[in-house]
Design an enzyme around this catalytic site. Structure first.
Site, PDB file in Angstrom:
ATOM      1  N   PRO A 233     -33.432 -71.589 -35.125  1.00  0.00           N
ATOM      2  CA  PRO A 233     -32.516 -70.448 -34.993  1.00  0.00           C
ATOM      3  C   PRO A 233     -31.420 -70.586 -33.933  1.00  0.00           C
ATOM      4  CG  PRO A 233     -34.703 -69.886 -34.160  1.00  0.00           C
ATOM      5  CD  PRO A 233     -34.814 -71.235 -34.763  1.00  0.00           C
TER       6      PRO A 233
ATOM      7  N   TYR B 281     -26.802 -67.837 -23.969  1.00  0.00           N
ATOM      8  CA  TYR B 281     -27.661 -68.983 -24.257  1.00  0.00           C
ATOM      9  C   TYR B 281     -27.836 -69.720 -22.933  1.00  0.00           C
ATOM     10  CZ  TYR B 281     -26.903 -68.473 -29.325  1.00  0.00           C
ATOM     11  OH  TYR B 281     -26.872 -68.019 -30.618  1.00  0.00           O
TER      12      TYR B 281
ATOM     13  N   TYR C 156     -20.084 -72.430 -34.805  1.00  0.00           N
ATOM     14  CA  TYR C 156     -20.846 -71.198 -34.575  1.00  0.00           C
ATOM     15  C   TYR C 156     -20.215 -70.038 -35.343  1.00  0.00           C
ATOM     16  CZ  TYR C 156     -23.834 -67.875 -32.074  1.00  0.00           C
ATOM     17  OH  TYR C 156     -24.764 -66.909 -31.760  1.00  0.00           O
TER      18      TYR C 156
ATOM     19  N   HIS D   7     -18.274 -59.622 -31.889  1.00  0.00           N
ATOM     20  CA  HIS D   7     -18.299 -60.363 -30.622  1.00  0.00           C
ATOM     21  C   HIS D   7     -17.255 -61.458 -30.678  1.00  0.00           C
ATOM     22  CE1 HIS D   7     -22.552 -59.318 -28.904  1.00  0.00           C
ATOM     23  NE2 HIS D   7     -21.855 -58.262 -29.234  1.00  0.00           N
TER      24      HIS D   7
ATOM     25  N   LYS E  37     -27.750 -69.894 -37.876  1.00  0.00           N
ATOM     26  CA  LYS E  37     -27.178 -70.314 -39.155  1.00  0.00           C
ATOM     27  C   LYS E  37     -27.975 -69.946 -40.408  1.00  0.00           C
ATOM     28  CE  LYS E  37     -23.353 -71.918 -38.042  1.00  0.00           C
ATOM     29  NZ  LYS E  37     -22.841 -70.606 -37.760  1.00  0.00           N
TER      30      LYS E  37
END
Ligand code: RFL
Ligand code: PHB
Length: 390
Positions: free
Chosen positions: A294, A201, A383, A72, A298
């Site tokens: 979560p 998100y 991220y 991704h 990570k």
């Protein structure tokens, strides 16, 4: 029984450590309370950062990941009426992979089984002894009910958030930090093609929602719920309705396609760090030393980063050079605290707290992160993951 490194826990950190040590010619034995099937079936992490993927490839664990994993470029961040894509590749040159922890676990089990790794599943009464001597040991009752003592040069606690290793460090010598968040996640796995190409998100006044996935035919979705939530109060229809509202079904023509739910659970959200990550001949790695909520994806990646530092440190220690072992805890904790901050930041930016002032700050932060290259790059860098050894 005697080995060089006794490893407690056959999750990703324990099995990957045994794999890395074997590549350096170091022998280990792993003990695990659960069955092999139970550990392999646990539904957990879904996102691997670039440095995790690079490491797995380097040590011969990347074949299926390259065939079946889904690279991704970034994620979507959204709030009502607005959805923005953050392209990590453009921003940082690094990407992430969708490849479930269950798949990583299967690859690790296959590799360790092929190499003849000794793993004792189904053990009980695991206890650690003589950690401040150079002859530490682990005792346990094996799957046949027989008492065993495993003597080693080093013991590594890879036993997750409920194992005995972290408390084997004397209370006077350890320090812990803990934060429990006032909300949980309700997670589902569904047999339906994802309604999105990359993870969404979503901030929403009703609470956070996330759309993730495991494959072209399996979706993984989460909803923020109160801490005392009973799963039976959430029918599949209620879950899909809440997901549709929070993820913006109908907004700009976007559709959320529901499907059969195959797994449903409520997960608490916690930040926890214990330091140091070493006491004498005991070393801690992964969730045994730290837990993150979560939202930043990570936990698994931190576990991999720990063992990537620990394996060469133990190999050198066993040859008489203690320098890397002595610096392991400080080096690992540097990344742990960075990821603890990032996970806390993502969590508090995206979850409804019920406070109208927080709400305005969250929206201001989201607007900045999605409209300023500096803001977007900060999120992307964390991220997609810092290099191993950061
Ligand atoms: P594990 O996987 O918990 O493994 C520890 C093992 O130790 C065993 N054990 C014992 N063995 C012997 N004797 C004892 N007394 C023992 N007590 C316990 C346990 O049975 C277990 O098999 O820890 P490890 O290896 O450190 O790995 C950590 C990761 O599993 C964890 O951080 C991630 O799953 C967190 N996480 C995520 N991480 C990511 O990087 N990306 C994600 O997208 C992500 N999503 C998630 C997550 C965790 C979740 N849950 C359920 C906690 C999503 C969820 C929902
Ligand atoms: C998941 O797919 O389970 C997942 C992905 C990203 C997260 C957390 C969980 O931040």
């Amino acid at each position: 029984m005697r080995t060089q490194v006794a490893i407690i826990g056959a999750g990703p950190s324990g099995l990957l450590l045994s794999h890395l040590l074997a590549a350096d010619g170091v022998e280990s034995v792993v003990v695990e309370t659960r069955t092999e099937e139970y550990v392999a079936g646990r539904i957990r992490a879904g996102i691997l950062e670039q440095s995790t993927v690079d490491l797995l490839r380097e040590v011969g664990l990347g074949d299926r990941l390259d065939r079946e994993g889904d690279p991704h470029r970034g994620i979507y961040l959204q709030w009502p009426e607005e959805r923005h894509h953050l392209d990590f590749v453009d921003l940082t040159g690094r990407s992430v992979f969708v490849y479930g922890q269950t798949e990583v676990q299967k690859d690790l089990v296959a590799a360790r089984t092929a190499a003849g790794q000794e793993v004792h599943y189904g053990v009980s009464d695991t206890a650690l002894h003589d950690l401040d001597t150079d002859r530490p040991s682990v005792t346990f009752t094996d799957e046949h009910g027989v008492q065993q003592r495993l003597e080693a040069d080093v013991v590594v606690g890879c036993d997750g958030s409920f194992g005995p290793s972290r408390e084997a460090v004397p209370a006077a010598l350890r320090r812990t930090w803990e934060k429990t968040y006032p909300y949980s996640w309700l997670g589902i796995l569904a047999d339906v093609a994802p309604s999105t190409d990359e993870l969404i998100y979503a901030w929403h006044p009703d609470g956070f929602a996330m759309h993730s996935m495991r494959s072209a035919t399996v979706s993984r979705l989460y909803l923020q719920v109160p801490n005392d939530t009973k799963i039976d109060d959430w029918s599949d229809d209620r879950i899909w309705d809440a997901l549709a509202t929070r993820l913006g079904h109908g907004q700009d023509g976007w559709q959320l396609t529901p499907g059969p739910v195959t797994d449903k659970s409520v997960l608490p959200m916690r930040s926890f760090v214990q330091q140091p990550m070493r006491h004498g001949r005991l070393f801690l790695a992964g969730d045994a030393a730290h837990i993150v909520p979560p939202t930043g994806a990570k936990g698994l990646n931190l576990a991999v980063a720990d063992v990537a530092l620990l394996a060469p440190a133990l190999t050198a220690l066993l040859k008489g050079d203690a320098a890397l072992a002595d610096s392991y805890s400080d080096a690992a904790l540097r990344r742990v605290w960075r990821c603890t901050h990032f996970s806390w930041w993502m969590t508090t930016m995206l979850h409804a707290s019920g406070d109208p002032f927080d709400e305005q700050l969250q929206l201001a932060q989201l607007r900045w992160v999605t409209s300023s290259e500096a803001g977007a790059t900060g999120l992307a860098e964390n991220y997609a993951g810092l290099p191993i050894g950061f």
